[in-house]
Design an enzyme around this catalytic site. Structure first.
Site, PDB file in Angstrom:
ATOM      1  N   ARG A   1      -9.108  12.625  11.756  1.00  0.00           N
ATOM      2  CA  ARG A   1      -7.668  12.390  11.986  1.00  0.00           C
ATOM      3  C   ARG A   1      -6.887  13.705  11.915  1.00  0.00           C
ATOM      4  O   ARG A   1      -7.208  14.593  11.132  1.00  0.00           O
ATOM      5  CB  ARG A   1      -7.159  11.336  11.002  1.00  0.00           C
ATOM      6  CG  ARG A   1      -7.866  10.004  11.267  1.00  0.00           C
ATOM      7  CD  ARG A   1      -7.366   8.914  10.393  1.00  0.00           C
ATOM      8  NE  ARG A   1      -5.974   8.614  10.638  1.00  0.00           N
ATOM      9  CZ  ARG A   1      -5.248   7.797   9.873  1.00  0.00           C
ATOM     10  NH1 ARG A   1      -5.821   7.214   8.825  1.00  0.00           N
ATOM     11  NH2 ARG A   1      -3.993   7.561  10.146  1.00  0.00           N
TER      12      ARG A   1
ATOM     13  N   ARG B   1      -6.739   2.459  17.888  1.00  0.00           N
ATOM     14  CA  ARG B   1      -6.461   1.012  17.866  1.00  0.00           C
ATOM     15  C   ARG B   1      -6.141   0.431  19.236  1.00  0.00           C
ATOM     16  O   ARG B   1      -6.133  -0.799  19.394  1.00  0.00           O
ATOM     17  CB  ARG B   1      -5.348   0.697  16.850  1.00  0.00           C
ATOM     18  CG  ARG B   1      -5.864   0.812  15.424  1.00  0.00           C
ATOM     19  CD  ARG B   1      -4.856   0.390  14.382  1.00  0.00           C
ATOM     20  NE  ARG B   1      -5.450   0.464  13.056  1.00  0.00           N
ATOM     21  CZ  ARG B   1      -4.757   0.616  11.926  1.00  0.00           C
ATOM     22  NH1 ARG B   1      -3.438   0.710  11.964  1.00  0.00           N
ATOM     23  NH2 ARG B   1      -5.385   0.661  10.770  1.00  0.00           N
TER      24      ARG B   1
ATOM     25  N   LYS C   1      -4.989   6.388  14.461  1.00  0.00           N
ATOM     26  CA  LYS C   1      -5.027   5.652  13.188  1.00  0.00           C
ATOM     27  C   LYS C   1      -6.477   5.606  12.690  1.00  0.00           C
ATOM     28  O   LYS C   1      -7.305   6.378  13.141  1.00  0.00           O
ATOM     29  CB  LYS C   1      -4.439   4.246  13.386  1.00  0.00           C
ATOM     30  CG  LYS C   1      -2.948   4.257  13.679  1.00  0.00           C
ATOM     31  CD  LYS C   1      -2.174   4.781  12.492  1.00  0.00           C
ATOM     32  CE  LYS C   1      -0.685   4.886  12.768  1.00  0.00           C
ATOM     33  NZ  LYS C   1       0.021   5.573  11.703  1.00  0.00           N
TER      34      LYS C   1
ATOM     35  N   ARG D   1       3.001   5.955  -3.311  1.00  0.00           N
ATOM     36  CA  ARG D   1       4.135   6.794  -3.713  1.00  0.00           C
ATOM     37  C   ARG D   1       4.378   6.705  -5.209  1.00  0.00           C
ATOM     38  O   ARG D   1       4.615   7.724  -5.866  1.00  0.00           O
ATOM     39  CB  ARG D   1       5.378   6.383  -2.912  1.00  0.00           C
ATOM     40  CG  ARG D   1       5.272   6.871  -1.456  1.00  0.00           C
ATOM     41  CD  ARG D   1       6.112   6.034  -0.541  1.00  0.00           C
ATOM     42  NE  ARG D   1       6.198   6.583   0.800  1.00  0.00           N
ATOM     43  CZ  ARG D   1       5.303   6.365   1.778  1.00  0.00           C
ATOM     44  NH1 ARG D   1       4.229   5.628   1.555  1.00  0.00           N
ATOM     45  NH2 ARG D   1       5.483   6.893   2.989  1.00  0.00           N
TER      46      ARG D   1
ATOM     47  N   GLN E   1       4.349   9.635   6.768  1.00  0.00           N
ATOM     48  CA  GLN E   1       3.441  10.441   5.934  1.00  0.00           C
ATOM     49  C   GLN E   1       3.844  11.910   6.001  1.00  0.00           C
ATOM     50  O   GLN E   1       3.843  12.613   4.987  1.00  0.00           O
ATOM     51  CB  GLN E   1       1.993  10.256   6.398  1.00  0.00           C
ATOM     52  CG  GLN E   1       1.478   8.858   6.138  1.00  0.00           C
ATOM     53  CD  GLN E   1       0.106   8.599   6.720  1.00  0.00           C
ATOM     54  OE1 GLN E   1      -0.471   9.448   7.396  1.00  0.00           O
ATOM     55  NE2 GLN E   1      -0.420   7.411   6.475  1.00  0.00           N
TER      56      GLN E   1
ATOM     57  N   LYS F   1       0.838  -1.206   0.000  1.00  0.00           N
ATOM     58  CA  LYS F   1       0.000   0.000   0.000  1.00  0.00           C
ATOM     59  C   LYS F   1       0.874   1.257   0.000  1.00  0.00           C
ATOM     60  O   LYS F   1       0.650   2.180  -0.780  1.00  0.00           O
ATOM     61  CB  LYS F   1      -0.902  -0.047   1.242  1.00  0.00           C
ATOM     62  CG  LYS F   1      -1.805   1.125   1.442  1.00  0.00           C
ATOM     63  CD  LYS F   1      -2.931   0.765   2.401  1.00  0.00           C
ATOM     64  CE  LYS F   1      -2.641   1.025   3.861  1.00  0.00           C
ATOM     65  NZ  LYS F   1      -2.516   2.425   4.249  1.00  0.00           N
TER      66      LYS F   1
ATOM     67  N   ASP G   1       1.713  -0.481  12.317  1.00  0.00           N
ATOM     68  CA  ASP G   1       0.555  -1.050  11.610  1.00  0.00           C
ATOM     69  C   ASP G   1       0.294  -2.511  11.984  1.00  0.00           C
ATOM     70  O   ASP G   1      -0.786  -3.038  11.729  1.00  0.00           O
ATOM     71  CB  ASP G   1       0.767  -0.968  10.089  1.00  0.00           C
ATOM     72  CG  ASP G   1       0.644   0.465   9.581  1.00  0.00           C
ATOM     73  OD1 ASP G   1       0.101   1.315  10.313  1.00  0.00           O
ATOM     74  OD2 ASP G   1       1.079   0.727   8.447  1.00  0.00           O
TER      75      ASP G   1
HETATM   76  C1  S3P Z   1       2.354   5.079   6.164  1.00  0.00           C
HETATM   77  C2  S3P Z   1       2.871   5.545   7.342  1.00  0.00           C
HETATM   78  C3  S3P Z   1       2.310   5.202   8.650  1.00  0.00           C
HETATM   79  C4  S3P Z   1       1.401   3.995   8.569  1.00  0.00           C
HETATM   80  C5  S3P Z   1       0.436   4.075   7.422  1.00  0.00           C
HETATM   81  C6  S3P Z   1       1.198   4.184   6.107  1.00  0.00           C
HETATM   82  C7  S3P Z   1       3.000   5.493   4.907  1.00  0.00           C
HETATM   83  O1  S3P Z   1       1.543   6.303   9.116  1.00  0.00           O
HETATM   84  O2  S3P Z   1       0.704   3.819   9.774  1.00  0.00           O
HETATM   85  O3  S3P Z   1      -0.369   2.913   7.378  1.00  0.00           O
HETATM   86  O4  S3P Z   1       2.706   4.894   3.850  1.00  0.00           O
HETATM   87  O5  S3P Z   1       3.817   6.415   4.944  1.00  0.00           O
HETATM   88  P1  S3P Z   1       2.210   7.543   9.891  1.00  0.00           P
HETATM   89  O6  S3P Z   1       3.046   8.287   8.949  1.00  0.00           O
HETATM   90  O7  S3P Z   1       1.032   8.363  10.365  1.00  0.00           O
HETATM   91  O8  S3P Z   1       2.968   6.939  11.032  1.00  0.00           O
END
Ligand code: S3P
Length: 426
Positions: free
Chosen positions: A121, A344, A340, A26, A167, A21, A313
């Site tokens: 969020r 969770r 999240k 990206r 992120q 994912k 995750d």
């Molecule tokens: C992700 C970063 C994580 C993760 C999310 C996917 C990513 O989140 O929990 O499922 O693809 O960069 P955070 O950046 O909020 O930690």
């Protein structure tokens, strides 16, 4: 929708998981600002990654879909067109947070929205650095989606993130592509580096090391032919499921094993899981391998500090493992779990209790004693994909039938989860 899980005796077979994912998001975003047509094979079938495709289409980018192959007709860093309507990120935090970085440097206004869960969020974490770079960005109650972004000429910044978030790091690096000069992001704990790896694949120079990454703008991205490896976070459900069931043997083919994600494998090994990496190769800067897992004697463990960020995750399914392990599971330093797709800590605790398992929660984690048993029950996904799948795994180890309410949530990252599970559980 509901799914019923019946206790399984053992799991066997060989499976190929949908595309990762994180990497799919990206590749799609970078392809949309690259020059030319990028082909992406094994693109994630999850709804989240299709939200990203919908958003880039809304920005005037042609996207062709054929099964799991996606062709993105990139128009360069400034090739987006002002969207005629809101860009809908659905359930996807990655879509809204990362795409905001690219939108912050455009010469138009855009509005990003999402579903009920995404609308609760926190977005200040990206608003603060993007404002520092010069973008005008407004949010509901100052912090929640929808986000209204008025693009601007961005200035490069040096930003130390208060939370360890890939992120946020990615959002700032993507905005940095449009700013003139060097943008640097520092992280308090190591987070996944797929953005840095993917940017290099698209021909952008990225400097990175322990705790930081830099890009120099304005950058130019070249279209590529890419294939996404299988999703290690989806693999986690099957790794735990097989480990729980004596006599099981599963092979998961072509799984992404980036070192910033593979802490999961080391943690499982430390917990006593018999998991091996077979046939490791590099593809587009990402390590990819097959995993073989067998039914194991489980010890349990502690997740804290940097490990909490690295396993964020996978914690819901590791909670399931913890309950039946010898020593149980302690999770600390994981307050991010509370923001999240659901809180969770609470959704894991709710479902464990419904299945007769005791858990003690804390603001930043929980403690589950080992040696407990799952009983049959009705559990709730609470609309969260990873909660739905984690408790399907618990159902395989339960003494009676488990009904998963809201099972459709799994399709956010893994629409084929239920059929894949049936295929290996008989
Ligand atoms: C992700 C970063 C994580 C993760 C999310 C996917 C990513 O989140 O929990 O499922 O693809 O960069 P955070 O950046 O909020 O930690």
């Amino acid at each position: 929708m509901q799914e019923i899980i019946r206790p399984a005796s053992r799991l066997q077979g060989s499976i190929r998981l949908p595309g990762d994912k994180s990497i799919s998001h990206r590749y799609a975003m970078l392809a949309s600002v690259a020059e030319g047509v990028t082909t992406i094979g094994n693109y994630s079938s999850g709804a989240d990654c299709h939200s990203t495709l919908g958003c880039v289409r809304g920005l005037g980018i042609e996207v062709e879909l054929s099964g799991r192959e996606v062709k993105v007709h990139g128009r360069g860093l400034r090739g987006y067109r002002a969207p005629a309507a809101d860009l809908d990120a659905g359930n996807s935090g990655s879509t809204i947070r990362m795409l905001s970085g690219l939108l912050a440097g455009q010469s138009f206004q855009s509005r990003l929205c999402g579903d009920e869960s995404l609308s609760k969020r926190p977005m200040q974490r990206i608003m603060t650095p993007l404002r520092e770079m010069g973008a005008v960005i407004e949010a509901r109650e100052g912090k929640y989606p929808p986000l209204e972004i008025t693009g601007a000429e961005l200035k490069p910044i040096e930003y130390a993130m208060p939370v360890a978030s890939a992120q946020v790091k990615s959002c700032v690096l993507l905005a940095g592509l449009l700013a003139e000069g060097m943008t640097t992001v520092r992280e308090p704990a190591r987070t996944r580096d797929h953005t840095e790896v993917a940017l290099r694949e698209f021909g952008v120079e990225v400097e990175s090391g322990a705790g930081y990454a830099c890009v120099e703008g304005p950058a130019r991205l070249e279209a590529r032919e890419l294939t996404v490896p299988g999703d290690l976070s989806s693999a986690a459900f099957f790794l735990v499921a097989a480990a729980l069931k004596p006599g099981s043997e599963l092979v998961l083919e072509g799984v992404g094993l980036n070192p910033t994600r593979a802490a999961l494998i080391d943690f499982l090994v430390a917990c006593g899981v018999d998991v091996r990496i077979l046939d490791l190769q590099m593809k587009h800067g990402e390590p990819v391998g097959d995993l073989r897992v067998r039914g194991s004697k489980l010890k349990g463990g502690v997740i804290e500090k940097g490990l909490a960020a690295a396993l964020i995750d996978e914690i819901p399914v590791l909670a399931v493992l913890g309950a039946v392990s010898e020593e149980g599971l302690t999770v600390r330093d994981a307050a991010e779990l509370r923001v999240k797709e659901t809180d969770r800590i609470e959704t894991v605790a709710d479902n464990l209790r419904r299945m007769g398992v005791e858990i003690e929660t804390a603001p930043d984690g929980f403690r589950i004693e080992g040696g407990q048993r799952f009983r049959g029950a009705t559990v709730e996904s609470h609309g969260d994909h990873r909660i739905a799948m984690a408790f399907a795994v618990a159902g395989l180890a339960a003494s009676g039938e488990v009904m998963i309410e809201g099972s459709e949530a799994a399709s956010v990252s893994f629409p084929e989860f239920w059929s894949t599970l049936r295929g290996i559980a008989g």
